[in-house]
Motif scaffolding. Structure first.
Motif, short mmCIF file in Angstrom:
data_model
loop_
_atom_site.label_atom_id
_atom_site.label_comp_id
_atom_site.label_asym_id
_atom_site.label_seq_id
_atom_site.Cartn_x
_atom_site.Cartn_y
_atom_site.Cartn_z
N THR A 283 0.83 -1.20 0.00
CA THR A 283 0.00 0.00 0.00
C THR A 283 0.86 1.26 0.00
O THR A 283 0.60 2.20 -0.73
CB THR A 283 -0.94 0.01 1.23
OG1 THR A 283 -1.74 -1.17 1.18
CG2 THR A 283 -1.82 1.23 1.23
N ILE A 284 1.90 1.28 0.79
CA ILE A 284 2.80 2.43 0.84
C ILE A 284 3.48 2.64 -0.50
O ILE A 284 3.57 3.75 -1.00
CB ILE A 284 3.83 2.27 1.98
CG1 ILE A 284 3.12 2.41 3.33
CG2 ILE A 284 4.95 3.30 1.86
CD1 ILE A 284 3.96 2.04 4.51
N ARG A 285 3.95 1.56 -1.14
CA ARG A 285 4.60 1.67 -2.44
C ARG A 285 3.64 2.21 -3.49
O ARG A 285 3.99 3.04 -4.30
CB ARG A 285 5.18 0.33 -2.88
CG ARG A 285 6.52 0.03 -2.28
CD ARG A 285 7.20 -1.10 -3.04
NE ARG A 285 6.44 -2.34 -3.03
CZ ARG A 285 6.52 -3.27 -2.10
NH1 ARG A 285 7.31 -3.12 -1.08
NH2 ARG A 285 5.80 -4.37 -2.19
N VAL A 286 2.39 1.73 -3.48
CA VAL A 286 1.40 2.21 -4.44
C VAL A 286 1.13 3.69 -4.22
O VAL A 286 1.08 4.47 -5.16
CB VAL A 286 0.09 1.39 -4.33
CG1 VAL A 286 -1.03 2.04 -5.10
CG2 VAL A 286 0.33 -0.03 -4.83
N GLN A 287 1.00 4.12 -2.96
CA GLN A 287 0.77 5.53 -2.68
C GLN A 287 1.95 6.38 -3.10
O GLN A 287 1.78 7.49 -3.58
CB GLN A 287 0.47 5.74 -1.20
CG GLN A 287 -0.90 5.24 -0.80
CD GLN A 287 -1.16 5.38 0.68
OE1 GLN A 287 -0.25 5.58 1.47
NE2 GLN A 287 -2.42 5.27 1.06
N GLU A 288 3.17 5.89 -2.96
CA GLU A 288 4.34 6.65 -3.36
C GLU A 288 4.38 6.87 -4.86
O GLU A 288 4.91 7.86 -5.33
CB GLU A 288 5.61 5.93 -2.91
CG GLU A 288 5.84 5.99 -1.41
CD GLU A 288 7.03 5.17 -0.97
OE1 GLU A 288 7.65 4.49 -1.82
OE2 GLU A 288 7.33 5.19 0.22
N LYS A 289 3.81 5.97 -5.64
CA LYS A 289 3.86 6.08 -7.09
C LYS A 289 2.82 7.05 -7.64
O LYS A 289 2.90 7.46 -8.78
CB LYS A 289 3.66 4.70 -7.73
CG LYS A 289 4.81 3.76 -7.48
CD LYS A 289 4.57 2.42 -8.12
CE LYS A 289 5.70 1.45 -7.80
NZ LYS A 289 5.49 0.14 -8.37
N LEU A 290 1.83 7.41 -6.84
CA LEU A 290 0.81 8.34 -7.32
C LEU A 290 1.40 9.74 -7.47
O LEU A 290 2.25 10.15 -6.70
CB LEU A 290 -0.37 8.39 -6.35
CG LEU A 290 -1.18 7.11 -6.20
CD1 LEU A 290 -2.28 7.30 -5.17
CD2 LEU A 290 -1.77 6.67 -7.52
N SER A 291 0.90 10.46 -8.45
CA SER A 291 1.33 11.85 -8.65
C SER A 291 0.22 12.78 -8.15
O SER A 291 -0.89 12.34 -7.85
CB SER A 291 1.58 12.09 -10.14
OG SER A 291 0.35 12.06 -10.85
N ALA A 292 0.51 14.05 -8.12
CA ALA A 292 -0.50 15.04 -7.76
C ALA A 292 -1.67 14.96 -8.74
O ALA A 292 -2.83 15.14 -8.35
CB ALA A 292 0.10 16.44 -7.75
N TYR A 293 -1.38 14.66 -9.99
CA TYR A 293 -2.42 14.55 -11.02
C TYR A 293 -3.32 13.34 -10.75
O TYR A 293 -4.53 13.41 -10.95
CB TYR A 293 -1.78 14.47 -12.40
CG TYR A 293 -0.79 15.59 -12.64
CD1 TYR A 293 -1.24 16.88 -12.94
CD2 TYR A 293 0.58 15.38 -12.53
CE1 TYR A 293 -0.33 17.92 -13.14
CE2 TYR A 293 1.48 16.41 -12.71
CZ TYR A 293 1.02 17.68 -13.03
OH TYR A 293 1.91 18.71 -13.21
N ASP A 294 -2.72 12.25 -10.29
CA ASP A 294 -3.50 11.05 -9.93
C ASP A 294 -4.46 11.37 -8.79
O ASP A 294 -5.61 10.93 -8.79
CB ASP A 294 -2.58 9.90 -9.50
CG ASP A 294 -1.68 9.40 -10.62
OD1 ASP A 294 -2.11 9.43 -11.79
OD2 ASP A 294 -0.55 8.98 -10.32
N ILE A 295 -3.98 12.13 -7.82
CA ILE A 295 -4.82 12.50 -6.68
C ILE A 295 -5.99 13.35 -7.15
O ILE A 295 -7.14 13.13 -6.74
CB ILE A 295 -4.00 13.24 -5.60
CG1 ILE A 295 -2.90 12.33 -5.05
CG2 ILE A 295 -4.90 13.77 -4.49
CD1 ILE A 295 -3.38 11.05 -4.40
N LEU A 296 -5.74 14.31 -8.03
CA LEU A 296 -6.83 15.13 -8.56
C LEU A 296 -7.89 14.25 -9.21
O LEU A 296 -9.09 14.43 -8.97
CB LEU A 296 -6.31 16.14 -9.58
CG LEU A 296 -5.48 17.29 -9.02
CD1 LEU A 296 -4.87 18.11 -10.15
CD2 LEU A 296 -6.31 18.17 -8.10
N GLU A 297 -7.46 13.28 -10.00
CA GLU A 297 -8.41 12.39 -10.67
C GLU A 297 -9.19 11.55 -9.67
O GLU A 297 -10.38 11.27 -9.88
CB GLU A 297 -7.68 11.50 -11.67
CG GLU A 297 -7.24 12.27 -12.90
CD GLU A 297 -6.53 11.41 -13.93
OE1 GLU A 297 -5.74 10.51 -13.53
OE2 GLU A 297 -6.77 11.62 -15.12
#
Length: 158
Positions: A19-33
């Motif tokens: 879960t931590i690794r997956v969250q680290e790979k997200l970008s600010a753009y992914d969060i917006l989506e």
């Protein structure tokens, strides 16, 4: 019994690490989506972000101050943009402003209403734009028209 406890602990550890690794790979753009916003409300070049999923506090980072034109408006993003994000709403926004006539006004909220984005300035005025205008991120300096500027400046295209 001891084997079961060790197996369970290992399984929990692997799940948390994944879960931590997956969250680290997200970008600010992914969060917006994830919150139902198009990536284009943030210019290209975001270097990172912070998100407190408990209270929605969201901070995005750019390398430098970024400005560009959208339609007849000049937008300016500071290197640090802060707000509170929830589904279809960015509130208490800081670090984004728009030039109207000769005056810079702070954009304090962005709300998605179906296929429209409503940008509020100072909480008293707003402007609506179609979500499809923000499907791609603008580039600092030239906004959404960078390719057109490159073609115009390219002698071989004349």
């Amino acid at each position: 019994m001891r084997f079961s406890i060790m197996f369970l602990c290992t399984l929990v550890y692997v799940t948390i690490a994944h879960t931590i690794r997956v969250q680290e790979k997200l970008s600010a753009y992914d969060i917006l989506e994830q919150y139902d916003f198009p990536v284009g409300i943030l210019p290209k070049g975001a270097t990172g972000y912070e998100l407190n999923s408990n209270n929605g506090k969201f901070t995005a980072y750019l390398n430098q101050t970024c400005s560009f034109y959208i339609h007849s408006y000049e937008l300016k993003y500071k290197p640090t943009i802060k707000g509170v994000i929830s589904k279809d709403k960015l509130a208490k926004l800081k670090g984004v402003s728009v030039k109207v006539e000769l005056v810079w006004l702070k954009i304090v909220e962005v709300t998605r209403i179906r296929d429209k984005l409503q940008f509020s300035v100072l909480g008293i005025a707003s402007a609506d734009f179609g979500v499809d205008n923000f499907l791609e991120s603008p580039q600092c300096g030239c906004g959404f028209h960078c390719n057109n500027l490159q073609k115009i400046g390219d002698v071989s295209s004349i």
